[in-house]
Design an enzyme around this catalytic site. Structure first.
Site, PDB file in Angstrom:
ATOM      1  N   ARG A   1      41.593  91.237 114.894  1.00 39.70           N
ATOM      2  CA  ARG A   1      41.671  90.932 113.461  1.00 39.70           C
ATOM      3  C   ARG A   1      41.635  89.429 113.175  1.00 39.70           C
ATOM      4  O   ARG A   1      41.438  89.029 112.023  1.00 39.70           O
ATOM      5  CB  ARG A   1      42.943  91.552 112.882  1.00 39.70           C
ATOM      6  CG  ARG A   1      42.900  93.076 112.827  1.00 39.70           C
ATOM      7  CD  ARG A   1      44.271  93.660 112.531  1.00 39.70           C
ATOM      8  NE  ARG A   1      44.802  93.174 111.261  1.00 39.70           N
ATOM      9  CZ  ARG A   1      46.058  93.367 110.875  1.00 39.70           C
ATOM     10  NH1 ARG A   1      46.903  94.026 111.672  1.00 39.70           N
ATOM     11  NH2 ARG A   1      46.472  92.908 109.723  1.00 39.70           N
TER      12      ARG A   1
ATOM     13  N   ASN B   1      62.699  97.879 114.905  1.00 35.57           N
ATOM     14  CA  ASN B   1      62.517  97.330 116.240  1.00 35.57           C
ATOM     15  C   ASN B   1      61.554  96.148 116.229  1.00 35.57           C
ATOM     16  O   ASN B   1      60.442  96.240 115.700  1.00 35.57           O
ATOM     17  CB  ASN B   1      61.973  98.431 117.169  1.00 35.57           C
ATOM     18  CG  ASN B   1      61.733  97.928 118.578  1.00 35.57           C
ATOM     19  OD1 ASN B   1      62.512  97.141 119.101  1.00 35.57           O
ATOM     20  ND2 ASN B   1      60.661  98.396 119.188  1.00 35.57           N
TER      21      ASN B   1
END
Length: 451
Positions: free
Chosen positions: A15, A169
């Site tokens: 990306r 997380n």
């Protein structure tokens, strides 16, 4: 505590739309991987292992520049985070101690946060770093019972009740080296992506009857960078943090949002920074200096009481002593200016030394490059260099000497001597009028021919 640092840096970063490995894109003048290494360095690790893949040779060279003692290992295929950590197994085969896993594209975890994880490790076999997410989205959820981490549940596998949890997380984990690699060996890839996930360590540890906990940090610390937009966000986060830290230490910034800092910028208290100043890597500013607007500094040292700018450029190797004055449109490169020296306007001083209290006139140039080699100009104490002097290096101007304006100095000037080196001026009576008439007639002729 004996600790090893493992940083995962193998991703290509599709990306980012770049040929450069993702972790080598820069924030504040340093690759994001280096930021992660600097955070981990606060734990004084006995070993540093970087797991690289895409652009391996480039990543390895960057790591060597920052930490020659670090080990860079190759993850040939990217099969998940546990697979990446396992690539460091051989490099840590003889290591006795804890391993902390960081990510090369998550550069903002604070050293203080890592220290809290290390403290928590004393009572727990595994420590995970979590954060309270403003928008938990599809992050993995940390299921806590008191201080005990019961499970890490991926969004796709979470119940509605678990999806309501906002404690998420980060991926950062701390555990004993032998136990960590033993648990990684049990991880399977029976999931939709057929990858080996480090998060499975928590479940395995619980099955072994080991204690697991999570330490919380600010969400900003866990920002992962996957695109140019994320990179811009990260730059703004760094700059905001760094400006605030300097101002809290006693630095004045008149318009903080216009000042750009580097990862290693050092500025002393009572320094004033005017708007639109750029600090490249390697800049140290002592207390009580004044950096005026639209100046650009890199690789330089500015001492107490010095004034730089506006519109000045200090390049690598510029060393300014106390009370030096560098004015508008002046460039200094690889040059030392002693106490009280002045270069106030429109001059280039490169590969030079300038003595204390010397005054360099406007338009002065040290002609340091002959097309192949660089040469040095030496100017003594209390010298006066007249405006528009060309100092053709190598050349020395002695203490208390002077050069006449418009001189081209090609030979050494003794102390207290005056050097004049101008071509003889000749005035031709009436020649200006005749020349103008000739030029005007040629212009008229040319204009007619072009019609």
């Amino acid at each position: 505590m004996n600790i090893a640092l493992v940083i995962l840096a193998a991703g290509k970063g599709t990306r980012m739309k770049s040929d450069l490995p993702k972790v080598l894109h820069e924030i504040a003048g340093a690759p994001m991987l280096v930021h992660a290494m600097q955070s981990g360095a606060a734990l004084d690790p006995a070993r540093v292992v970087i797991v690289a893949g895409h652009g391996f040779d480039t990543v390895k060279a960057t790591v060597a520049d920052h930490d020659p003692d670090a080990t860079v290992v190759l993850q040939e295929e990217q099969k998940g985070t546990a697979h990446a950590v396992d690539a460091a197994r051989e490099a840590l085969a003889d290591f006795e101690g804890d391993v902390i896993v960081l990510f090369g594209d998550t550069p903002f975890v604070r050293p203080e946060t890592l220290a809290r994880m290390a403290d928590a490790r004393g009572e727990n076999a595994v420590v995970v770093l979590g954060f309270e997410a403003a928008d938990p989205g599809k992050y993995g959820r940390l299921v806590m019972q008191g201080n005990s981490l019961e499970a890490i549940v991926e969004y796709a596998d979470a119940t509605d009740e678990q999806r309501a949890i906002s404690f998420c997380n980060s991926g950062v984990m701390l555990a004993d080296s032998k136990s960590l690699f033993s648990m990684i060996a049990e991880i399977e890839s029976d999931n939709a992506q057929e990858e080996y996930y480090l998060t499975d360590v928590v479940g395995i540890a619980r099955d072994r009857g080991l204690s697991v906990t999570a330490v919380a940090c600010d969400e900003e610390e866990t920002l992962g960078i996957n695109s140019r937009l994320h990179l811009a966000d990260a730059e703004e986060i760094f700059q905001t943090r760094a400006r605030r830290a300097l101002m809290e230490l006693g630095v004045t910034m008149q318009q903080p949002a216009t000042v750009m800092l580097s990862h290693d910028t050092v500025i002393g208290r009572d320094t004033i920074i005017e708007p639109n100043v750029y600090f490249g890597p390697g800049v140290t500013i002592e207390s009580g200096a004044h950096i005026r607007a639209f100046s650009h500094l890199e690789g330089c040292h500015v001492s107490r009481g010095a004034i730089v700018g506006p519109y000045a450029r200090l390049r690598p190797g510029a060393e300014l002593a106390e009370d030096v004055r560098i004015g508008n449109f002046v460039e200094i490169k690889n040059a030392t200016l002693d106490e009280g020296a002045k270069v106030n306007h429109l001059s280039y001083i490169g590969d030079a030394s300038v003595g204390a209290a010397s005054n360099i006139g406007a338009g002065t140039v040290t002609c340091n490059y002959d097309g192949v080699m660089k040469h040095k100009t030496t100017i003594g104490k209390s010298a006066f260099i007249g405006s528009d002097t060309m100092l053709v290096a190598p050349v020395t101007v002695g203490d208390g000497a002077m050069t006449a304006s418009g001189s081209v100095i090609t030979q050494d000037v003794p102390a207290e001597a005056l050097a004049l080196a101008r071509a003889k001026q000749v005035n031709k009576a009436g020649m200006a009028r005749k020349l103008f008439e000739l030029l005007k007639s040629k212009k008229v002729k040319r204009d007619k021919e072009s019609v």
